[in-house]
Every structure is written in structure tokens, then in C-alpha cells.
Design a protein around this motif. Structure first.
Motif, PDB file in Angstrom:
ATOM      1  N   PHE A  47       0.834  -1.196   0.000  1.00 46.03           N
ATOM      2  CA  PHE A  47       0.000   0.000   0.000  1.00 46.03           C
ATOM      3  C   PHE A  47       0.877   1.257   0.000  1.00 46.03           C
ATOM      4  O   PHE A  47       1.887   1.325   0.702  1.00 46.03           O
ATOM      5  CB  PHE A  47      -0.886  -0.030   1.239  1.00 46.03           C
ATOM      6  N   VAL A  48       0.471   2.254  -0.772  1.00 40.88           N
ATOM      7  CA  VAL A  48       1.154   3.547  -0.781  1.00 40.88           C
ATOM      8  C   VAL A  48       0.229   4.636  -0.250  1.00 40.88           C
ATOM      9  O   VAL A  48       0.550   5.328   0.708  1.00 40.88           O
ATOM     10  CB  VAL A  48       1.644   3.921  -2.194  1.00 40.88           C
ATOM     11  N   ALA A  49      -0.927   4.816  -0.892  1.00 40.80           N
ATOM     12  CA  ALA A  49      -1.847   5.870  -0.480  1.00 40.80           C
ATOM     13  C   ALA A  49      -3.222   5.620  -1.078  1.00 40.80           C
ATOM     14  O   ALA A  49      -3.345   5.006  -2.143  1.00 40.80           O
ATOM     15  CB  ALA A  49      -1.331   7.238  -0.927  1.00 40.80           C
ATOM     16  N   THR A  50      -4.254   6.109  -0.377  1.00 39.87           N
ATOM     17  CA  THR A  50      -5.617   6.069  -0.901  1.00 39.87           C
ATOM     18  C   THR A  50      -6.304   7.397  -0.649  1.00 39.87           C
ATOM     19  O   THR A  50      -5.891   8.175   0.223  1.00 39.87           O
ATOM     20  CB  THR A  50      -6.457   4.954  -0.253  1.00 39.87           C
ATOM     21  N   ILE A  51      -7.365   7.626  -1.414  1.00 37.18           N
ATOM     22  CA  ILE A  51      -8.168   8.830  -1.251  1.00 37.18           C
ATOM     23  C   ILE A  51      -9.620   8.483  -1.551  1.00 37.18           C
ATOM     24  O   ILE A  51      -9.919   7.794  -2.530  1.00 37.18           O
ATOM     25  CB  ILE A  51      -7.665   9.972  -2.164  1.00 37.18           C
ATOM     26  N   THR A  52     -10.513   8.938  -0.692  1.00 35.29           N
ATOM     27  CA  THR A  52     -11.938   8.660  -0.880  1.00 35.29           C
ATOM     28  C   THR A  52     -12.574   9.709  -1.783  1.00 35.29           C
ATOM     29  O   THR A  52     -11.948  10.715  -2.139  1.00 35.29           O
ATOM     30  CB  THR A  52     -12.670   8.667   0.463  1.00 35.29           C
ATOM     31  N   ASN A  53     -13.830   9.479  -2.128  1.00 35.41           N
ATOM     32  CA  ASN A  53     -14.582  10.462  -2.908  1.00 35.41           C
ATOM     33  C   ASN A  53     -14.603  11.826  -2.240  1.00 35.41           C
ATOM     34  O   ASN A  53     -14.575  12.859  -2.913  1.00 35.41           O
ATOM     35  CB  ASN A  53     -16.020   9.988  -3.095  1.00 35.41           C
ATOM     36  N   GLY A  54     -14.646  11.815  -0.925  1.00 32.26           N
ATOM     37  CA  GLY A  54     -14.713  13.070  -0.184  1.00 32.26           C
ATOM     38  C   GLY A  54     -13.365  13.697   0.098  1.00 32.26           C
ATOM     39  O   GLY A  54     -13.290  14.748   0.749  1.00 32.26           O
ATOM     40  N   GLY A  55     -12.294  13.053  -0.385  1.00 34.20           N
ATOM     41  CA  GLY A  55     -10.976  13.644  -0.233  1.00 34.20           C
ATOM     42  C   GLY A  55     -10.212  13.221   1.008  1.00 34.20           C
ATOM     43  O   GLY A  55      -9.154  13.790   1.313  1.00 34.20           O
ATOM     44  N   SER A  70      -4.054  12.920  -4.806  1.00 35.41           N
ATOM     45  CA  SER A  70      -5.186  13.813  -5.075  1.00 35.41           C
ATOM     46  C   SER A  70      -6.040  13.179  -6.167  1.00 35.41           C
ATOM     47  O   SER A  70      -5.624  12.201  -6.800  1.00 35.41           O
ATOM     48  CB  SER A  70      -4.700  15.194  -5.515  1.00 35.41           C
ATOM     49  N   ARG A  71      -7.227  13.725  -6.363  1.00 32.86           N
ATOM     50  CA  ARG A  71      -8.095  13.174  -7.390  1.00 32.86           C
ATOM     51  C   ARG A  71      -8.938  14.271  -8.004  1.00 32.86           C
ATOM     52  O   ARG A  71      -9.170  15.327  -7.395  1.00 32.86           O
ATOM     53  CB  ARG A  71      -8.977  12.053  -6.844  1.00 32.86           C
ATOM     54  N   ASP A  72      -9.397  14.006  -9.204  1.00 35.14           N
ATOM     55  CA  ASP A  72     -10.321  14.893  -9.902  1.00 35.14           C
ATOM     56  C   ASP A  72     -11.517  14.033 -10.283  1.00 35.14           C
ATOM     57  O   ASP A  72     -11.444  13.239 -11.230  1.00 35.14           O
ATOM     58  CB  ASP A  72      -9.647  15.489 -11.141  1.00 35.14           C
ATOM     59  N   ASN A  73     -12.593  14.156  -9.536  1.00 35.88           N
ATOM     60  CA  ASN A  73     -13.745  13.279  -9.756  1.00 35.88           C
ATOM     61  C   ASN A  73     -14.376  13.496 -11.129  1.00 35.88           C
ATOM     62  O   ASN A  73     -14.856  12.540 -11.747  1.00 35.88           O
ATOM     63  CB  ASN A  73     -14.778  13.493  -8.663  1.00 35.88           C
ATOM     64  N   ALA A  74     -14.348  14.723 -11.604  1.00 36.23           N
ATOM     65  CA  ALA A  74     -14.928  15.012 -12.924  1.00 36.23           C
ATOM     66  C   ALA A  74     -14.160  14.303 -14.033  1.00 36.23           C
ATOM     67  O   ALA A  74     -14.739  13.890 -15.041  1.00 36.23           O
ATOM     68  CB  ALA A  74     -14.947  16.513 -13.168  1.00 36.23           C
ATOM     69  N   LYS A  75     -12.851  14.163 -13.823  1.00 42.81           N
ATOM     70  CA  LYS A  75     -12.010  13.482 -14.824  1.00 42.81           C
ATOM     71  C   LYS A  75     -11.810  12.012 -14.502  1.00 42.81           C
ATOM     72  O   LYS A  75     -11.093  11.313 -15.209  1.00 42.81           O
ATOM     73  CB  LYS A  75     -10.653  14.175 -14.911  1.00 42.81           C
TER      74      LYS A  75
END
Length: 115
Positions: A47-55, A70-75
Motif C-alpha cells: 500500500f502507498v496511499a488512498t483517497i476517498t470520494n470526499g478527499g 489527489s483526485r479529480d472526480n470530474a475526470k
């Protein structure tokens, strides 16, 4: 069926930076947690890292303070900014995401850190 495609790996000197990207494509109706794992030669995937829908983020102790997810939900994308890279960060990095109610993996991207 959703697919994950990573990009951004490469060769970098110790102390350098890389940014990995992973985009989900295909027929997708749901994406939940997204993350990164890695596998070094002769070792198990870790495991390295995770991010939920809510950040909400979670990091392995070995990368805290150096990596940022980080994430871009739209993309439908997740990113991993890796700074202060060390030779021990050398591995194949895999994107992982809970897509359409099941976990999916990308094909992996090689990160090599030279000393």
C-alpha cells in the motif's frame, strides 16, 4: 467495464520528483476509493496511499510527508505527486480503484530512482 490506465513513471535521481496519473475509462457508473500501490523486485505489493470520494487521504508511513495523493472526480482520475524520491521508492506503481462495485487494477508504471 471500467479500466484504469496509469502514466507518468520514469527514471529520476534521488531527491527528484515525479507525478503519476491514473484515469478510469469505459462504462463506469460508480467510482469510490482510489489509490496507489507499489511492488519492488522480489517483494510483495504494498500500500502507498488512498483517497476517498470526499478527499480523505491515507498514506503509508514510508511516504508520509513526501508523497501527495489527489483526485479529480470530474475526470475520474487520481494522481500521486512524489517528492524527495529515494532509491527504495523504486518499484512498479499500480493504480487501484473501487469501480462499478469491484476493485480494479491498472497495468502498472515503472518508477526508478537512481542514487
Amino acid at each position: 467495464q471500467g479500466q484504469l490506465v496509469e502514466s507518468g513513471g520514469g527514471l529520476v535521481q534521488a531527491g527528484g520528483s515525479l507525478r503519476l496519473s491514473c484515469a478510469a475509462s469505459g462504462s463506469i457508473w460508480s467510482i469510490n476509493v482510489m489509490g496507489w500501490y507499489r511492488q519492488a523486485p522480489g517483494k510483495q505489493r504494498e500500500f502507498v496511499a488512498t483517497i476517498t470520494n470526499g478527499g480523505i487521504t491515507n498514506y503509508a508511513d514510508s511516504v508520509k510527508g513526501r508523497f501527495t495523493i489527489s483526485r479529480d472526480n470530474a475526470k475520474r482520475s487520481v494522481y500521486l505527486q512524489m517528492n524527495s524520491l529515494k532509491p527504495e521508492d523504486t518499484a512498479v506503481y499500480y493504480c487501484n480503484a473501487y469501480v462499478n462495485a469491484r476493485f480494479s487494477w491498472g497495468q502498472g508504471t515503472q518508477v526508478t530512482v537512481s542514487s
